[in-house]
Design an enzyme around this catalytic site. Structure first.
Site, mmCIF file in Angstrom:
data_model
loop_
_atom_site.group_PDB
_atom_site.id
_atom_site.type_symbol
_atom_site.label_atom_id
_atom_site.label_comp_id
_atom_site.label_asym_id
_atom_site.label_seq_id
_atom_site.Cartn_x
_atom_site.Cartn_y
_atom_site.Cartn_z
ATOM 1 N N SER A 17 0.833 -1.198 0.000
ATOM 2 C CA SER A 17 0.000 0.000 0.000
ATOM 3 C C SER A 17 0.868 1.249 0.000
ATOM 4 O O SER A 17 2.087 1.176 0.149
ATOM 5 C CB SER A 17 -0.943 -0.012 1.206
ATOM 6 N N CYS A 18 0.209 2.379 -0.178
ATOM 7 C CA CYS A 18 0.857 3.682 -0.239
ATOM 8 C C CYS A 18 1.838 3.842 0.918
ATOM 9 O O CYS A 18 1.500 3.488 2.039
ATOM 10 C CB CYS A 18 -0.219 4.762 -0.183
ATOM 11 N N PRO A 19 3.037 4.318 0.660
ATOM 12 C CA PRO A 19 3.548 4.880 -0.595
ATOM 13 C C PRO A 19 4.375 3.904 -1.429
ATOM 14 O O PRO A 19 4.997 4.304 -2.405
ATOM 15 C CB PRO A 19 4.441 6.018 -0.102
#
Length: 81
Positions: A17-19
Site C-alpha cells: 500500500s501507499c507509498p
C-alpha cells in the site's frame, strides 16, 4: 491498448500500500533506458491516483495508460529521458 506497449520490465507491487507502489515505481523507472516502458501491477486502488499524480509531477516520465483488471491495477509508465 496495453498490448501495443513494448514492456521493458514488470514491477509487481501487489499487496503493498501507499507509498510503496510509487516508491518502487520510481526506483524501477530510474533503471530503465530512455523509451523503456514499465508495467506496474498493484492491488492498491489508491495507486491509480498516486501513480498518476507522481507521473504528472515528475520530469522524464509519462503515464501511458492505467487499467483496472479485476482486483489488479495495471499502470504503464514510459521513461522519456
Amino acid at each position: 491498448m496495453s498490448e501495443s506497449f513494448d514492456i521493458a520490465e514488470t514491477l509487481d507491487v501487489k499487496g503493498e500500500s501507499c507509498p510503496m507502489p510509487v516508491v518502487k515505481t520510481k526506483g524501477a523507472i530510474d533503471g530503465l533506458p530512455e523509451g523503456g516502458v514499465l508495467e506496474v501491477l498493484s492491488t492498491d486502488s489508491g495507486s491509480m491516483s498516486d501513480i498518476d499524480g507522481w507521473a504528472q509531477g515528475t520530469d522524464g516520465v509519462e503515464l501511458l495508460e492505467q487499467v483496472a483488471d479485476g482486483d489488479v491495477y495495471k499502470h504503464y509508465v514510459e521513461k522519456t529521458d
